[in-house]
Write a protein that holds these residues in place. Sequence first.
Motif, short mmCIF file in Angstrom:
data_model
loop_
_atom_site.label_atom_id
_atom_site.label_comp_id
_atom_site.label_asym_id
_atom_site.label_seq_id
_atom_site.Cartn_x
_atom_site.Cartn_y
_atom_site.Cartn_z
N HIS A 84 0.80 -1.22 0.00
CA HIS A 84 0.00 0.00 0.00
C HIS A 84 0.83 1.27 0.00
N GLY A 85 2.11 1.18 0.33
CA GLY A 85 2.96 2.36 0.42
C GLY A 85 3.74 2.59 -0.86
N ASP A 86 4.87 1.93 -0.98
CA ASP A 86 5.70 2.15 -2.16
C ASP A 86 5.27 1.30 -3.36
N ARG A 87 4.27 0.45 -3.15
CA ARG A 87 3.73 -0.42 -4.22
C ARG A 87 4.82 -1.30 -4.84
N ASP A 88 5.76 -1.71 -4.01
CA ASP A 88 6.86 -2.57 -4.45
C ASP A 88 6.41 -4.02 -4.29
N TYR A 89 5.73 -4.52 -5.31
CA TYR A 89 5.15 -5.86 -5.27
C TYR A 89 6.22 -6.95 -5.26
N PHE A 90 7.36 -6.65 -5.86
CA PHE A 90 8.46 -7.62 -5.83
C PHE A 90 8.92 -7.82 -4.40
N GLU A 91 9.04 -6.72 -3.66
CA GLU A 91 9.46 -6.80 -2.26
C GLU A 91 8.38 -7.48 -1.42
N CYS A 92 7.11 -7.25 -1.74
CA CYS A 92 6.01 -7.95 -1.06
C CYS A 92 6.23 -9.46 -1.17
N HIS A 93 6.53 -9.89 -2.37
CA HIS A 93 6.79 -11.30 -2.65
C HIS A 93 7.98 -11.79 -1.82
N GLU A 94 9.05 -11.01 -1.81
CA GLU A 94 10.27 -11.42 -1.11
C GLU A 94 10.04 -11.60 0.39
N VAL A 95 9.40 -10.62 1.05
CA VAL A 95 9.25 -10.70 2.51
C VAL A 95 8.30 -11.83 2.91
N LEU A 96 7.24 -12.03 2.14
CA LEU A 96 6.32 -13.12 2.49
C LEU A 96 6.87 -14.48 2.13
N GLU A 97 7.63 -14.56 1.05
CA GLU A 97 8.22 -15.85 0.69
C GLU A 97 9.19 -16.31 1.78
N GLU A 98 9.97 -15.38 2.30
CA GLU A 98 10.89 -15.73 3.38
C GLU A 98 10.11 -16.22 4.60
N HIS A 99 9.04 -15.53 4.93
CA HIS A 99 8.19 -15.93 6.06
C HIS A 99 7.57 -17.31 5.80
N TRP A 100 7.10 -17.51 4.60
CA TRP A 100 6.48 -18.78 4.22
C TRP A 100 7.47 -19.93 4.36
N LYS A 101 8.69 -19.71 3.91
CA LYS A 101 9.71 -20.75 4.00
C LYS A 101 10.00 -21.10 5.46
N LYS A 102 10.02 -20.10 6.31
CA LYS A 102 10.28 -20.32 7.74
C LYS A 102 9.08 -20.98 8.43
N SER A 103 7.90 -20.87 7.81
CA SER A 103 6.67 -21.38 8.42
C SER A 103 6.31 -22.79 7.97
N GLY A 104 7.16 -23.46 7.27
CA GLY A 104 6.89 -24.84 6.91
C GLY A 104 6.64 -25.10 5.44
N MET A 105 6.50 -24.06 4.63
CA MET A 105 6.40 -24.16 3.17
C MET A 105 5.27 -25.05 2.65
N GLU A 106 4.12 -25.02 3.28
CA GLU A 106 2.98 -25.75 2.74
C GLU A 106 2.44 -24.99 1.54
N ARG A 107 2.24 -25.68 0.44
CA ARG A 107 1.77 -25.06 -0.80
C ARG A 107 0.38 -24.46 -0.64
N SER A 108 -0.37 -24.99 0.30
CA SER A 108 -1.74 -24.51 0.52
C SER A 108 -1.79 -23.35 1.52
N SER A 109 -0.65 -22.88 1.95
CA SER A 109 -0.58 -21.81 2.94
C SER A 109 -1.22 -20.52 2.43
N ILE A 110 -1.80 -19.78 3.33
CA ILE A 110 -2.38 -18.47 2.97
C ILE A 110 -1.31 -17.55 2.42
N TRP A 111 -0.07 -17.73 2.90
CA TRP A 111 1.02 -16.87 2.44
C TRP A 111 1.23 -17.02 0.94
#
Length: 165
Positions: free
Chosen positions: A15-42
Amino acid sequence: MIYPFSYIQFLCHFHGDRDYFECHEVLEEHWKKSGMERSSIWVGLIQVAASLYHYRRGNMRGAVKLLTRALESLSKKRSELHALGINYSQLMEILQKSLKHMKKSRLYTAIDLPIQDAELLVICKERVRRHGSSWGRLDDVWDEGIVHKHLAKTHEKKTVIQPKQ
């Protein structure tokens, strides 16, 4: 409600800088740390951001493909979206409308996620303001460094720093 810091970062970039690539990066890192289930909300939220990244760059095929997958995934996550402070019904409506625009090859338009948790919204808006941006700008960002960020990231990965001898 307590949210993962990565999620707050995601919302601020979205919603701020509209940097969607960075959105992907920060959530992907979180997703990987959270168990990497393909069905994850992340994964669904990552797909939304990646879709908008492609959409802004004019890659309608990639944008449609990713947003279709995101809609399919997130449609099964009503309670999880609610737990993340997002209004499920409004989100589905916004994403479906954006998908229609993509399919008709309409010009990219930013979207906002319908955050219903007032406290989360205040936290994110303040964080965005402190970083010198404004929340939910309609004029959006067309900075080449953000629009084509994957090119810079690819170049970064290829750069090798030689040790001093």
